[in-house]
Design a protein around this motif. Structure first.
Motif, PDB file in Angstrom:
ATOM      1  N   GLY A   4       0.790  -1.218   0.000  1.00 24.36           N
ATOM      2  CA  GLY A   4       0.000   0.000   0.000  1.00 24.36           C
ATOM      3  C   GLY A   4       0.822   1.268   0.000  1.00 24.36           C
ATOM      4  N   THR A   6       3.552   3.415  -1.933  1.00 20.42           N
ATOM      5  CA  THR A   6       4.125   3.549  -3.263  1.00 20.42           C
ATOM      6  C   THR A   6       5.448   4.297  -3.184  1.00 20.42           C
ATOM      7  N   GLY A  88      -4.638   8.954  -5.352  1.00 20.36           N
ATOM      8  CA  GLY A  88      -4.470   7.613  -4.810  1.00 20.36           C
ATOM      9  C   GLY A  88      -4.600   7.552  -3.308  1.00 20.36           C
ATOM     10  N   ILE A 117      -3.949   4.429   1.048  1.00 19.49           N
ATOM     11  CA  ILE A 117      -3.279   4.596  -0.232  1.00 19.49           C
ATOM     12  C   ILE A 117      -3.663   3.422  -1.109  1.00 19.49           C
ATOM     13  N   ASP A 118      -4.295   3.721  -2.240  1.00 18.90           N
ATOM     14  CA  ASP A 118      -4.742   2.684  -3.172  1.00 18.90           C
ATOM     15  C   ASP A 118      -5.504   1.570  -2.456  1.00 18.90           C
TER      16      ASP A 118
END
Length: 273
Positions: A4, A6, A88, A117-118
């Motif tokens: 999660g 990046t 994101g 996150i995402d």
């Protein structure tokens, strides 16, 4: 690098710092409002599911600050905010968890803010200013209560477990939850009902209760608290290996989770909520 996160993107600790600042500002707003006269402004799913003007003011404050600090981020809030965003990163906010407690001047209410996150929750804050308690967590960094590191209960015997739970707002859901409770109560040490899911999850993370379960939670109810509990070493999940959902949320030590799950999964009641 934790799932999660990046490379080159925002760090969980960076998002946690922002979540903490926002939760504290919203908590101050609510404390000032609580010093006056607070009344239920409207209801949502049932007459017992109340919302006040301060719920909405808190969410509006958090949303405004997030747009100032991170304008591309998404926001999902209990009082209606629903913006996917473009970065994101999405924030999941319960601007006042425990509104009924708040109305009655009970201290068990909180501002709950999580960042994902995402789709993976990476930071969470549950701030309870009337209790003087703040729970925090960042993915892979552990969790804390007022800055002190947390480790959940190590109880493995269900009969020795103090278990927290909560109840829904509709008559149908409450009736089914009472049916489940009559099956659970004889098998555990005792039951506690505190009235705010985020604080129940924090209490489980701190070992103030041994485990927690509840049906009917939404993302804003469990996003921050679920990460706090997980980072404290608890197992957090739903029924039959599924993730946490509206069907069920369980947070328990790994050695206790299966026994509690199996008890709750036996002949689950049906309801329309």
């Amino acid at each position: 690098m934790p799932d999660g996160v990046t490379p080159g993107g925002p760090r969980p600790l960076e998002l946690l710092a922002l979540a903490l600042a926002l939760a504290q500002e919203a908590g101050d707003l609510l404390l000032r409002g609580r010093a006056g006269t607070v009344a239920a402004e409207s209801t949502k799913s049932s007459p017992t599911d109340v919302v006040t003007a301060l719920d909405r003011a808190s969410e509006e404050l958090v949303g405004r600050r997030l747009r100032e600090a991170r304008p591309g981020d998404g926001l999902l809030g209990e009082e209606g905010a629903d913006d996917v965003g473009t970065s994101g990163v999405r924030w999941i906010v319960d601007p006042l968890d425990g509104t009924v407690n708040f109305l009655y001047s009970l201290p068990n209410w909180a501002v709950s803010i999580a960042a994902e996150i995402d789709g993976t929750v990476v930071a969470g804050v549950v701030h309870a200013p009337a209790m003087g308690v703040t729970y925090t967590a960042a993915l892979g960094e552990g969790s804390a209560r007022n800055g002190a590191a947390l480790a959940g209960s190590t109880v493995t015997d269900l009969s020795r477990a103090l278990v927290a739970t909560g109840f829904g707002y509709t008559v149908e859901r409450r009736a089914s939850q009472v049916t489940v409770l009559t099956r659970v109560l004889p098998r555990v040490r005792d039951i506690r009902r505190m009235g705010a899911a985020s604080l129940d999850l924090g209490a489980a993370a701190a070992g103030l209760v041994d485990a927690y379960y509840e049906r009917g939670l939404h993302p804003w109810d469990h996003a921050a608290g679920g990460l706090i509990a997980t980072e404290a070493g608890l197992r957090v999940g739903g029924l039959h290996g599924r993730p946490v959902s509206n069907d069920l949320t369980i947070a328990a030590p790994p050695g206790l989770f299966d026994a509690l799950h199996d008890l709750l999964a036996a002949d689950p009641p049906a309801d329309s909520d």
